[in-house]
Design a protein around this motif. Structure first.
Motif, PDB file in Angstrom:
ATOM      1  N   UNK A 199      78.872  30.443  30.261  1.00 51.01           N
ATOM      2  CA  UNK A 199      78.573  30.233  32.246  1.00 51.01           C
ATOM      3  C   UNK A 199      76.993  30.514  32.104  1.00 51.01           C
ATOM      4  N   UNK A 200      76.484  29.329  32.937  1.00 52.05           N
ATOM      5  CA  UNK A 200      75.512  29.853  33.647  1.00 52.05           C
ATOM      6  C   UNK A 200      74.721  31.317  33.444  1.00 52.05           C
ATOM      7  N   UNK A 201      75.422  31.716  34.073  1.00 51.49           N
ATOM      8  CA  UNK A 201      75.063  33.457  34.982  1.00 51.49           C
ATOM      9  C   UNK A 201      75.068  34.099  34.863  1.00 51.49           C
ATOM     10  N   UNK A 202      75.060  33.925  33.130  1.00 54.74           N
ATOM     11  CA  UNK A 202      75.122  35.627  31.743  1.00 54.74           C
ATOM     12  C   UNK A 202      74.329  35.294  31.452  1.00 54.74           C
ATOM     13  N   UNK A 203      72.856  36.454  31.382  1.00 54.20           N
ATOM     14  CA  UNK A 203      71.941  36.833  31.200  1.00 54.20           C
ATOM     15  C   UNK A 203      72.051  37.475  29.928  1.00 54.20           C
ATOM     16  N   UNK A 204      71.493  36.999  28.754  1.00 58.51           N
ATOM     17  CA  UNK A 204      72.214  37.837  27.960  1.00 58.51           C
ATOM     18  C   UNK A 204      70.748  37.376  26.239  1.00 58.51           C
ATOM     19  N   UNK A 205      70.393  38.413  25.418  1.00 61.61           N
ATOM     20  CA  UNK A 205      69.838  38.117  24.474  1.00 61.61           C
ATOM     21  C   UNK A 205      70.948  36.720  23.296  1.00 61.61           C
ATOM     22  N   UNK A 206      70.393  35.881  23.664  1.00 63.59           N
ATOM     23  CA  UNK A 206      71.156  35.162  22.018  1.00 63.59           C
ATOM     24  C   UNK A 206      70.994  35.557  20.740  1.00 63.59           C
ATOM     25  N   UNK A 207      72.191  36.257  20.543  1.00 62.75           N
ATOM     26  CA  UNK A 207      72.380  36.770  19.231  1.00 62.75           C
ATOM     27  C   UNK A 207      74.093  37.815  19.227  1.00 62.75           C
ATOM     28  N   UNK A 208      74.625  36.585  17.762  1.00 61.96           N
ATOM     29  CA  UNK A 208      75.866  37.172  17.660  1.00 61.96           C
ATOM     30  C   UNK A 208      76.601  38.042  19.101  1.00 61.96           C
ATOM     31  N   UNK A 209      75.973  39.418  17.994  1.00 61.16           N
ATOM     32  CA  UNK A 209      76.385  40.627  19.016  1.00 61.16           C
ATOM     33  C   UNK A 209      76.639  41.266  20.175  1.00 61.16           C
ATOM     34  N   UNK A 210      74.958  40.677  21.490  1.00 60.94           N
ATOM     35  CA  UNK A 210      74.658  40.400  21.992  1.00 60.94           C
ATOM     36  C   UNK A 210      75.662  38.939  23.143  1.00 60.94           C
ATOM     37  N   UNK A 211      75.899  38.243  22.511  1.00 60.14           N
ATOM     38  CA  UNK A 211      77.117  37.248  23.083  1.00 60.14           C
ATOM     39  C   UNK A 211      78.492  37.891  23.393  1.00 60.14           C
ATOM     40  N   UNK A 212      78.575  38.806  21.585  1.00 60.25           N
ATOM     41  CA  UNK A 212      79.767  38.296  21.763  1.00 60.25           C
ATOM     42  C   UNK A 212      80.179  39.561  23.177  1.00 60.25           C
ATOM     43  N   UNK A 213      79.338  40.420  23.055  1.00 60.04           N
ATOM     44  CA  UNK A 213      79.837  42.224  23.996  1.00 60.04           C
ATOM     45  C   UNK A 213      80.268  41.263  25.584  1.00 60.04           C
ATOM     46  N   UNK A 214      79.090  40.599  25.629  1.00 57.93           N
ATOM     47  CA  UNK A 214      78.624  39.915  26.638  1.00 57.93           C
ATOM     48  C   UNK A 214      80.166  39.350  27.209  1.00 57.93           C
ATOM     49  N   UNK A 215      80.786  38.459  26.242  1.00 60.36           N
ATOM     50  CA  UNK A 215      81.934  38.112  26.040  1.00 60.36           C
ATOM     51  C   UNK A 215      83.361  38.613  26.838  1.00 60.36           C
ATOM     52  N   UNK A 216      82.823  39.544  26.248  1.00 59.39           N
ATOM     53  CA  UNK A 216      84.325  40.785  26.449  1.00 59.39           C
ATOM     54  C   UNK A 216      84.045  41.207  27.475  1.00 59.39           C
ATOM     55  N   UNK A 217      82.667  41.935  27.918  1.00 59.28           N
ATOM     56  CA  UNK A 217      82.833  42.515  28.904  1.00 59.28           C
ATOM     57  C   UNK A 217      83.199  41.811  30.404  1.00 59.28           C
ATOM     58  N   UNK A 218      82.627  40.699  30.710  1.00 59.49           N
ATOM     59  CA  UNK A 218      82.854  39.407  31.534  1.00 59.49           C
ATOM     60  C   UNK A 218      84.136  38.770  31.500  1.00 59.49           C
ATOM     61  N   UNK A 219      85.414  39.965  30.584  1.00 60.04           N
ATOM     62  CA  UNK A 219      86.809  39.152  31.122  1.00 60.04           C
ATOM     63  C   UNK A 219      87.398  40.337  31.836  1.00 60.04           C
ATOM     64  N   UNK A 220      88.018  40.130  33.450  1.00 57.99           N
ATOM     65  CA  UNK A 220      88.233  40.867  34.266  1.00 57.99           C
ATOM     66  C   UNK A 220      89.349  41.694  32.861  1.00 57.99           C
ATOM     67  N   UNK A 221      90.404  40.738  32.584  1.00 52.15           N
ATOM     68  CA  UNK A 221      91.498  41.284  31.206  1.00 52.15           C
ATOM     69  C   UNK A 221      90.828  41.000  29.928  1.00 52.15           C
TER      70      UNK A 221
END
Length: 428
Positions: A199-221
């Motif tokens: 999404x456009x609202x997520x600001x995260x470092x562009x590397x595999x680890x940070x992007x994965x953790x950000x996606x997992x955290x953004x999920x309510x479930x």
């Protein structure tokens, strides 16, 4: 006889019955009151003696009886316990005569069918050769996902890789693995101008680890099987985009995050951007898809084969080409043996021969003293032989350098450094 002579009985033009005309009675069994035919009654069951029925058990187990005989045997089995037990034993024995075969399609079937079709009619917009492994591996993983049930999407999966010199792991689920692939494949999509799955609202470092953790955290479930649709849609969009862009797009740089530069401090200059050309990034994503598909298959007890030899060769070649740079980075961090003799760029230097056996194999000469040095057979100081799948498991961090079943000859220090560099290629 004229019309005046005939009686008016409503049957004009038809012969009139007389007492001499015989009537043919219609059987009541074939016509109902409505005048429609009724079906004939079923034939009476065969009446066979016990010894005859017992002799038919073998033929019944093999489904070789007539319909009447099978009916008679099955009615008898409901009344005769000994014959019923014998029938069960015979049915089990018949099952042993037929070897069990997997219902899964041959993983190479899709490739063979596509090659045959494309040989007859080439595509109007072909997929670049370097993107074909990604197309094949995502399709194979999607076929696996289609076969598993809802509950298996929550089966635990442990992701494994090497960080510096030690193993690292992260526990997730089958759905979490697909979310990880979706987030990291999105880095390639961003380089191609596609929408970010984060999404456009997520600001995260562009590397595999940070992007994965950000996606997992953004999920309510925790992610569920619903993640399959956006992941598969993204894979289709990536293939479609690189196909329309053409083979020349393979040089487009794809950022893979940053790494620390030893001895520079803590400012912005202390980190350098890691990039891969698009043609290598697509092979990297195919490799990652296969490795994580194997993790999922192991978690749900599903058979999963390696990629086709041609695609496996692309993956091995990419890892071999990345070894010199990875080895130099480990040397700068003090994790590899120091250079014994400085070699100018373009000059021949010490080399290790990497021999990959089996499917997708080949030989690669790895420069040891500098990534810019020229590997030379005349300066070969070590030789390592590995199976192709075993080498990929090492590069994925699924086996340690010490556990890798390798044939080794020559400089032990150089061999250790190269095997450790191969394990360092891994990441989440």
């Amino acid at each position: 006889m004229t019309g005046a002579d005939r009686p008016d009985d409503g049957t004009e033009g038809e012969p009139h019955e007389t007492e001499a005309t015989p009537r043919i009675p219609m059987p009541r069994s074939s016509i109902e009151d409505t005048g429609r035919p009724v079906p004939d009654p079923p034939p009476a069951p065969l009446l066979l003696e016990h010894r005859v029925l017992k002799s038919l058990l073998g033929a019944w187990a093999l489904s070789a009886c007539s319909a009447e005989e099978a009916t008679a045997v099955e009615e008898h089995l409901g009344d005769c316990g000994p014959c019923a037990d014998e029938a069960l034993r015979l049915r089990d024995a018949v099952g042993l005569l037929h070897s069990e075969e997997s219902l899964d399609l041959d993983p190479g079937l899709r490739t063979r069918v596509l090659e045959s079709c494309l040989g007859r009619r080439p595509p109007r917009i072909p997929v670049p050769e370097w993107a074909v492994p990604y197309d094949a591996e995502t399709a194979r993983l999607d076929a696996l996902l289609q076969d598993i049930g809802d509950a298996e999407w929550h089966a635990p999966v442990r992701l494994r890789w090497f960080d510096e010199d030690g193993p690292v792991s992260r526990k997730t689920t089958v759905a979490g693995v697909i979310a990880h692939l979706l987030a990291v494949d999105g880095m390639v999509g961003l380089a191609l101008g596609l929408d970010d799955p984060l999404g456009t609202d997520v600001r995260v470092e562009q590397d595999p680890d940070h992007r994965t953790e950000a996606y997992w955290r953004a999920s309510y479930f925790p992610p569920t099987r619903a993640v399959r649709t956006p992941w598969r849609d993204q894979t289709h969009e990536l293939i479609r985009t690189v196909s329309f862009a053409g083979d020349g797009s393979g040089r487009l740089p794809v950022p893979y995050g940053t790494v620390a530069v030893p001895g520079v401090g803590t400012g912005p200059e202390a980190r350098r951007t890691v990039e891969l050309p698009l043609r290598d990034a697509m092979v990297d994503r195919a490799f990652e898809c296969w490795i994580h598909a194997g993790d999922i298959a192991h978690a749900v007890d599903y058979p999963y084969a390696p990629p086709s030899p041609r695609h496996l060769h692309h993956m091995i070649d990419l890892a071999a080409r990345m070894l010199p740079g990875t080895l130099a980075g480990r040397r700068r961090s003090g994790l590899a043996s120091p250079v014994r003799r400085l070699v100018a760029a373009g000059a021949p230097g010490r080399s290790l021969r990497l021999e990959i056996e089996g499917l997708g194999g080949g030989e690669w000469l790895i420069p040891l003293d500098s990534p810019a040095a020229v590997a030379s057979p005349e300066h070969e100081v070590a030789h390592v032989a590995l199976d192709g799948v075993e080498f990929c498991r090492l590069a994925a961090g699924h086996v340690s350098p010490q556990e890798a079943a390798a044939g080794q000859d020559g400089d032990r220090e150089a061999i250790r450094d190269v095997l450790s560099a191969a394990a360092s290629l891994s990441r989440m």
